[in-house]
Design a protein around this motif. Structure first.
Motif, PDB file in Angstrom:
ATOM      1  N   ASP A   1       0.857  -1.188   0.000  1.00 26.69           N
ATOM      2  CA  ASP A   1       0.000   0.000   0.000  1.00 26.69           C
ATOM      3  C   ASP A   1       0.891   1.233   0.000  1.00 26.69           C
ATOM      4  O   ASP A   1       2.080   1.163   0.323  1.00 26.69           O
ATOM      5  N   ARG A   2       0.290   2.357  -0.340  1.00 21.11           N
ATOM      6  CA  ARG A   2       0.982   3.636  -0.190  1.00 21.11           C
ATOM      7  C   ARG A   2       0.732   4.139   1.228  1.00 21.11           C
ATOM      8  O   ARG A   2      -0.327   3.907   1.801  1.00 21.11           O
ATOM      9  N   ALA A   3       1.693   4.850   1.765  1.00 21.56           N
ATOM     10  CA  ALA A   3       1.579   5.333   3.151  1.00 21.56           C
ATOM     11  C   ALA A   3       0.329   6.192   3.343  1.00 21.56           C
ATOM     12  O   ALA A   3      -0.317   6.132   4.393  1.00 21.56           O
ATOM     13  N   GLU A   4      -0.025   6.974   2.297  1.00 16.48           N
ATOM     14  CA  GLU A   4      -1.159   7.894   2.438  1.00 16.48           C
ATOM     15  C   GLU A   4      -2.490   7.150   2.584  1.00 16.48           C
ATOM     16  O   GLU A   4      -3.371   7.581   3.337  1.00 16.48           O
ATOM     17  N   THR A   5      -2.668   6.047   1.852  1.00  8.44           N
ATOM     18  CA  THR A   5      -3.928   5.294   1.966  1.00  8.44           C
ATOM     19  C   THR A   5      -3.893   4.349   3.172  1.00  8.44           C
ATOM     20  O   THR A   5      -4.908   4.139   3.832  1.00  8.44           O
ATOM     21  N   PHE A   6      -2.725   3.844   3.479  1.00  6.04           N
ATOM     22  CA  PHE A   6      -2.537   3.004   4.668  1.00  6.04           C
ATOM     23  C   PHE A   6      -2.888   3.798   5.929  1.00  6.04           C
ATOM     24  O   PHE A   6      -3.516   3.286   6.851  1.00  6.04           O
ATOM     25  N   GLY A   7      -2.514   5.073   5.945  1.00  5.14           N
ATOM     26  CA  GLY A   7      -2.709   5.921   7.115  1.00  5.14           C
ATOM     27  C   GLY A   7      -4.142   6.336   7.385  1.00  5.14           C
ATOM     28  O   GLY A   7      -4.458   6.805   8.479  1.00  5.14           O
ATOM     29  N   VAL A   8      -5.030   6.173   6.394  1.00  4.37           N
ATOM     30  CA  VAL A   8      -6.448   6.485   6.636  1.00  4.37           C
ATOM     31  C   VAL A   8      -7.265   5.213   6.884  1.00  4.37           C
ATOM     32  O   VAL A   8      -8.439   5.282   7.228  1.00  4.37           O
ATOM     33  N   ASN A   9      -6.638   4.053   6.710  1.00  4.80           N
ATOM     34  CA  ASN A   9      -7.314   2.780   6.943  1.00  4.80           C
ATOM     35  C   ASN A   9      -7.520   2.597   8.454  1.00  4.80           C
ATOM     36  O   ASN A   9      -6.567   2.580   9.223  1.00  4.80           O
ATOM     37  N   PRO A  10      -8.805   2.469   8.907  1.00  5.30           N
ATOM     38  CA  PRO A  10      -9.063   2.382  10.349  1.00  5.30           C
ATOM     39  C   PRO A  10      -8.361   1.215  11.037  1.00  5.30           C
ATOM     40  O   PRO A  10      -8.121   1.245  12.249  1.00  5.30           O
ATOM     41  N   GLU A  11      -8.022   0.191  10.267  1.00  9.82           N
ATOM     42  CA  GLU A  11      -7.325  -0.966  10.844  1.00  9.82           C
ATOM     43  C   GLU A  11      -5.915  -0.586  11.321  1.00  9.82           C
ATOM     44  O   GLU A  11      -5.375  -1.196  12.246  1.00  9.82           O
ATOM     45  N   TYR A  12      -5.329   0.406  10.674  1.00  2.59           N
ATOM     46  CA  TYR A  12      -3.936   0.761  10.974  1.00  2.59           C
ATOM     47  C   TYR A  12      -3.768   2.143  11.597  1.00  2.59           C
ATOM     48  O   TYR A  12      -2.792   2.385  12.312  1.00  2.59           O
ATOM     49  N   ARG A  13      -4.684   3.040  11.330  1.00  2.00           N
ATOM     50  CA  ARG A  13      -4.527   4.420  11.784  1.00  2.00           C
ATOM     51  C   ARG A  13      -4.413   4.499  13.313  1.00  2.00           C
ATOM     52  O   ARG A  13      -5.211   3.911  14.040  1.00  2.00           O
ATOM     53  N   GLU A  14      -3.414   5.215  13.790  1.00  2.00           N
ATOM     54  CA  GLU A  14      -3.150   5.402  15.227  1.00  2.00           C
ATOM     55  C   GLU A  14      -3.201   4.072  15.993  1.00  2.00           C
ATOM     56  O   GLU A  14      -3.751   3.976  17.084  1.00  2.00           O
ATOM     57  N   ASN A  15      -2.578   3.070  15.379  1.00  2.00           N
ATOM     58  CA  ASN A  15      -2.659   1.715  15.929  1.00  2.00           C
ATOM     59  C   ASN A  15      -1.296   1.149  16.345  1.00  2.00           C
ATOM     60  O   ASN A  15      -1.221   0.043  16.851  1.00  2.00           O
ATOM     61  N   PHE A  16      -0.215   1.910  16.138  1.00  8.51           N
ATOM     62  CA  PHE A  16       1.131   1.379  16.390  1.00  8.51           C
ATOM     63  C   PHE A  16       1.815   2.099  17.548  1.00  8.51           C
ATOM     64  O   PHE A  16       1.697   3.311  17.698  1.00  8.51           O
ATOM     65  N   ASP A  17       2.546   1.322  18.344  1.00 11.54           N
ATOM     66  CA  ASP A  17       3.306   1.893  19.466  1.00 11.54           C
ATOM     67  C   ASP A  17       4.481   2.720  18.954  1.00 11.54           C
ATOM     68  O   ASP A  17       4.812   3.768  19.507  1.00 11.54           O
ATOM     69  N   VAL A  18       5.120   2.196  17.909  1.00  7.82           N
ATOM     70  CA  VAL A  18       6.299   2.858  17.326  1.00  7.82           C
ATOM     71  C   VAL A  18       6.175   2.798  15.804  1.00  7.82           C
ATOM     72  O   VAL A  18       5.812   1.763  15.242  1.00  7.82           O
ATOM     73  N   VAL A  19       6.466   3.910  15.155  1.00 11.42           N
ATOM     74  CA  VAL A  19       6.535   3.939  13.689  1.00 11.42           C
ATOM     75  C   VAL A  19       7.917   4.457  13.326  1.00 11.42           C
ATOM     76  O   VAL A  19       8.410   5.425  13.919  1.00 11.42           O
ATOM     77  N   THR A  20       8.555   3.797  12.375  1.00  8.63           N
ATOM     78  CA  THR A  20       9.906   4.206  11.987  1.00  8.63           C
ATOM     79  C   THR A  20      10.026   4.292  10.473  1.00  8.63           C
ATOM     80  O   THR A  20       9.239   3.695   9.742  1.00  8.63           O
ATOM     81  N   ALA A  21      11.006   5.063  10.041  1.00  9.06           N
ATOM     82  CA  ALA A  21      11.302   5.164   8.604  1.00  9.06           C
ATOM     83  C   ALA A  21      12.757   5.576   8.453  1.00  9.06           C
ATOM     84  O   ALA A  21      13.284   6.340   9.256  1.00  9.06           O
ATOM     85  N   ARG A  22      13.377   5.058   7.415  1.00  5.55           N
ATOM     86  CA  ARG A  22      14.798   5.330   7.172  1.00  5.55           C
ATOM     87  C   ARG A  22      14.970   5.713   5.706  1.00  5.55           C
ATOM     88  O   ARG A  22      14.618   4.950   4.813  1.00  5.55           O
ATOM     89  N   ALA A  23      15.485   6.906   5.487  1.00  8.16           N
ATOM     90  CA  ALA A  23      15.803   7.363   4.127  1.00  8.16           C
ATOM     91  C   ALA A  23      14.616   7.274   3.173  1.00  8.16           C
ATOM     92  O   ALA A  23      14.738   6.774   2.069  1.00  8.16           O
TER      93      ALA A  23
END
Length: 238
Positions: free
Chosen positions: A126-148
């Motif tokens: 998925d793209r981050a933008e559509t993943f981030g509005v999906n209620p299954e995933y939105r505000e659902n993680f303890d830690v989010v990380t990204a590198r480069a």
């Protein structure tokens, strides 16, 4: 960085790898190089460079953030699995979800997880933008990380909507982190985050500068974020 230096450097930071974990890193390297011949996963294929610039570098966030607990981590745009798969090998108790926009990379990660015998790992195409509005995933993680992946003003819009209130967004950056932070400050605040700490250090042996930004999620992200695919990159919150 050879395997011995890799093991010793982590041990100096309080991370002791078992023979099984070292074997998993070896298999990771072999699988990465094998698949890299079929698809472009990384420009770095020399073994000592992979161990330093991918494996060791991926684990550096654990020098500044407590990875000894059990929590659910989401890695945005992980590509060939960096930083979350090396972190998962080093800290097997964490649960990992990787989201990546390229299905070929997801195929590689599924294969890699089988080869390494990893449990509690999930791969989402998925793209981050559509993943981030999906209620299954939105505000659902303890830690989010990204590198480069992208500059901070854009990256914050990809990552902060996924972090639980009270959770953390860990951005792994190269030398431009301070400048990016200045420009990205408005985005971080708008999306509910606040910079907690920033650590700058040099990668051993090659001495290149790295920064780890730890951003605390203080309040919910407004519903309009993330915006539709492509918008954060074209019109960042600045």
């Amino acid at each position: 960085m050879n395997i011995g230096q890799f093991k010793e450097s982590l041990q100096e930071k309080g991370i002791t790898l078992t023979d099984r974990q070292l074997d998993q890193f070896e298999k990771y390297y072999e699988t990465l190089v094998e698949w890299n011949e079929k698809m472009n996963l990384t420009a770095i294929t020399d073994k000592e460079d992979v161990y330093l610039k991918h494996f060791y570098d991926s684990i550096t966030s654990s020098f500044y953030f407590d990875f000894s607990k059990s929590f659910h981590l989401c890695d945005v745009g992980a590509g060939a699995g960096f930083p979350s798969i090396p972190l998962k090998i080093a800290f097997p108790q964490i649960e990992v979800t990787i989201v990546d926009s390229l299905n070929k990379r997801i195929s590689f990660l599924n294969h890699l997880a089988n080869v390494l015998g990893l449990e509690n790992v999930h791969f989402v195409h998925d793209r981050a933008e559509t993943f981030g509005v999906n209620p299954e995933y939105r505000e659902n993680f303890d830690v989010v990380t990204a590198r480069a992946v992208a500059r901070m003003s854009v990256l914050s819009e990809f990552c902060l909507p996924l972090v639980k209130v009270g959770g953390s967004f860990i951005a792994m950056k190269a030398a431009s982190a301070k400048d990016e932070l200045e420009v990205g400050q408005k985005a971080i605040t708008t999306l509910g985050g606040k910079l907690e700490k920033m650590f700058t250090f040099t990668l051993p042996l090659e001495e290149s500068e790295r920064s780890i930004l730890i951003i605390k999620k203080e309040k919910q992200t407004p519903k309009k974020y993330p915006r539709k695919p492509g918008t954060p990159s074209k019109a960042p919150i600045e």
